[in-house]
Design a protein around this motif. Sequence first.
Motif: not given
Length: 155
Positions: A17-27, A87-97, A137-143
Amino acid sequence: PAPGRDRFAYLGIVAIAEDRKEAWRRAEIMSGYLRSTAIVTEPFNAPPGYFSVPDAARMLKGPGRPMVTAKDGRKVDALLGDLEDLVQAGIMFVGTPDDVTEQLLEFDDKVGGLGNFLMMGHAGHMTHEEACDQITLMAREVMPRVQKQAVTQAA
């Protein structure tokens, strides 16, 4: 010869998410998928033919719960670990773009190159709008940044 990057694929759970707190809520919502995976009854957990006979035997003899290694060498329960450990184990990827890009690039380097990244971007009670936002967000900013790095490394 060693296989090329295009021969390797990885499915990662992404909460972005654009906001780190929202990304962790989604996680937290999405981690329900991992938590419920552990309670699938045996016939559906490993149906006949899903694993080779030697792999099925190895799993039956194994320690029980699936464990993965975090960046710092600790063993993490792949199904019940806390979010930061996942996240540290590479199972989840969480945060801002930016966070997710950094995590993916670090993972790419660690495994020797990701040819195909499969994003799990919806799970649990996440809304359709949240899932669409994550995919966008993944398509436009990360990938694009991850792909640019892959091209640079391949050259």
